[in-house]
Scaffold this motif. Sequence first.
Motif, PDB file in Angstrom:
ATOM      1  N   GLU A   1       0.834  -1.195   0.000  1.00  0.00           N
ATOM      2  CA  GLU A   1       0.000   0.000   0.000  1.00  0.00           C
ATOM      3  C   GLU A   1       0.873   1.250   0.000  1.00  0.00           C
ATOM      4  O   GLU A   1       0.410   2.330   0.309  1.00  0.00           O
ATOM      5  CB  GLU A   1      -0.975  -0.034   1.186  1.00  0.00           C
ATOM      6  N   LEU A   2       2.135   1.064  -0.355  1.00  0.00           N
ATOM      7  CA  LEU A   2       3.086   2.174  -0.468  1.00  0.00           C
ATOM      8  C   LEU A   2       3.342   2.435  -1.949  1.00  0.00           C
ATOM      9  O   LEU A   2       4.313   1.968  -2.515  1.00  0.00           O
ATOM     10  CB  LEU A   2       4.397   1.823   0.242  1.00  0.00           C
ATOM     11  N   ALA A   3       2.435   3.159  -2.574  1.00  0.00           N
ATOM     12  CA  ALA A   3       2.540   3.421  -4.012  1.00  0.00           C
ATOM     13  C   ALA A   3       3.277   4.727  -4.259  1.00  0.00           C
ATOM     14  O   ALA A   3       3.233   5.637  -3.433  1.00  0.00           O
ATOM     15  CB  ALA A   3       1.146   3.487  -4.615  1.00  0.00           C
ATOM     16  N   PRO A   4       3.951   4.838  -5.418  1.00  0.00           N
ATOM     17  CA  PRO A   4       4.597   6.110  -5.752  1.00  0.00           C
ATOM     18  C   PRO A   4       3.555   7.222  -5.726  1.00  0.00           C
ATOM     19  O   PRO A   4       2.392   6.961  -6.024  1.00  0.00           O
ATOM     20  CB  PRO A   4       5.128   5.872  -7.165  1.00  0.00           C
ATOM     21  N   PRO A   5       3.899   8.381  -5.348  1.00  0.00           N
ATOM     22  CA  PRO A   5       5.222   8.972  -5.198  1.00  0.00           C
ATOM     23  C   PRO A   5       5.810   8.867  -3.787  1.00  0.00           C
ATOM     24  O   PRO A   5       6.664   9.659  -3.424  1.00  0.00           O
ATOM     25  CB  PRO A   5       4.988  10.427  -5.572  1.00  0.00           C
ATOM     26  N   VAL A   6       5.371   7.915  -2.968  1.00  0.00           N
ATOM     27  CA  VAL A   6       5.939   7.760  -1.628  1.00  0.00           C
ATOM     28  C   VAL A   6       7.430   7.496  -1.756  1.00  0.00           C
ATOM     29  O   VAL A   6       7.861   6.648  -2.528  1.00  0.00           O
ATOM     30  CB  VAL A   6       5.254   6.596  -0.867  1.00  0.00           C
ATOM     31  N   GLY A   7       8.217   8.244  -1.010  1.00  0.00           N
ATOM     32  CA  GLY A   7       9.659   8.072  -1.047  1.00  0.00           C
ATOM     33  C   GLY A   7      10.286   8.411   0.294  1.00  0.00           C
ATOM     34  O   GLY A   7       9.750   9.218   1.050  1.00  0.00           O
ATOM     35  N   VAL A   8      11.390   7.770   0.599  1.00  0.00           N
ATOM     36  CA  VAL A   8      12.118   8.022   1.837  1.00  0.00           C
ATOM     37  C   VAL A   8      13.210   9.036   1.551  1.00  0.00           C
ATOM     38  O   VAL A   8      14.037   8.835   0.669  1.00  0.00           O
ATOM     39  CB  VAL A   8      12.726   6.716   2.394  1.00  0.00           C
ATOM     40  N   ALA A   9      13.218  10.126   2.297  1.00  0.00           N
ATOM     41  CA  ALA A   9      14.245  11.138   2.136  1.00  0.00           C
ATOM     42  C   ALA A   9      15.423  10.885   3.068  1.00  0.00           C
ATOM     43  O   ALA A   9      16.569  11.097   2.705  1.00  0.00           O
ATOM     44  CB  ALA A   9      13.662  12.526   2.403  1.00  0.00           C
ATOM     45  N   LYS A  10      15.131  10.381   4.285  1.00  0.00           N
ATOM     46  CA  LYS A  10      16.193  10.194   5.264  1.00  0.00           C
ATOM     47  C   LYS A  10      15.741   9.196   6.327  1.00  0.00           C
ATOM     48  O   LYS A  10      14.556   9.128   6.659  1.00  0.00           O
ATOM     49  CB  LYS A  10      16.502  11.548   5.905  1.00  0.00           C
ATOM     50  N   VAL A  11      16.699   8.410   6.863  1.00  0.00           N
ATOM     51  CA  VAL A  11      16.434   7.486   7.964  1.00  0.00           C
ATOM     52  C   VAL A  11      17.514   7.702   9.011  1.00  0.00           C
ATOM     53  O   VAL A  11      18.704   7.675   8.700  1.00  0.00           O
ATOM     54  CB  VAL A  11      16.458   6.006   7.493  1.00  0.00           C
ATOM     55  N   VAL A  12      17.083   7.937  10.249  1.00  0.00           N
ATOM     56  CA  VAL A  12      18.011   8.122  11.360  1.00  0.00           C
ATOM     57  C   VAL A  12      17.683   7.073  12.410  1.00  0.00           C
ATOM     58  O   VAL A  12      16.524   6.968  12.843  1.00  0.00           O
ATOM     59  CB  VAL A  12      17.891   9.536  11.972  1.00  0.00           C
ATOM     60  N   THR A  13      18.696   6.280  12.805  1.00  0.00           N
ATOM     61  CA  THR A  13      18.486   5.267  13.827  1.00  0.00           C
ATOM     62  C   THR A  13      19.263   5.616  15.083  1.00  0.00           C
ATOM     63  O   THR A  13      20.263   6.328  15.035  1.00  0.00           O
ATOM     64  CB  THR A  13      18.936   3.872  13.347  1.00  0.00           C
ATOM     65  N   GLY A  14      18.769   5.124  16.203  1.00  0.00           N
ATOM     66  CA  GLY A  14      19.428   5.287  17.492  1.00  0.00           C
ATOM     67  C   GLY A  14      18.972   4.157  18.386  1.00  0.00           C
ATOM     68  O   GLY A  14      18.187   3.298  17.966  1.00  0.00           O
TER      69      GLY A  14
END
Length: 179
Positions: A92-105
């Motif tokens: 259910e993640l259709a374009p234009p969904v996009g990841v710009a950044k991922v920060v983990t901690g």
Amino acid sequence: MRTARRLAAATSGLAGLAALAGCGIQPTGVIEAGVPATGVHPQATVRLYFVSATGLQSVTRPASGPVGPRETLDLLLSGPNSAEAARGLTTELAPPVGVAKVVTGTEQVQIVMSTDVSALTPNAVSQLTCTAANAAAKEGEGPAARIDVRITGGRATRGPLRCAVPATPATPAPATTAP
């Protein structure tokens, strides 16, 4: 009697040595044959979550090497492969969904999306949450069930969220045949 046993054992040992010495194999020096064996290297994998008729389902894909949370989410956004689609998995993640950044901690993941996250369906949010939590767990950020995930984009924030779906895919029961 003891002496006879010792003599028999010594004779037997000498006979064995004589047989080995006369086997015709000549001594050689060291023969180079490449690098030493280092053992079995486990196959790198990545866990993704897709939508099925019964809800969210995890799949494991082989990877050519370690895959971080950002690359894992990019794979999720590319959708199910042909084998997964043949099993009825969708996204259910259709374009234009996009990841710009991922920060983990430690026990947390922040996903910054390039689109408005307020429009994401509950399944889409769960796909992102579970995939990101499992990727962060693989990076050593804590157990997937305890990782808080926040998804932001378009002035909205979803979370903190936790994955409530088991990491292991359901295993179908073996078919039985009547005799």
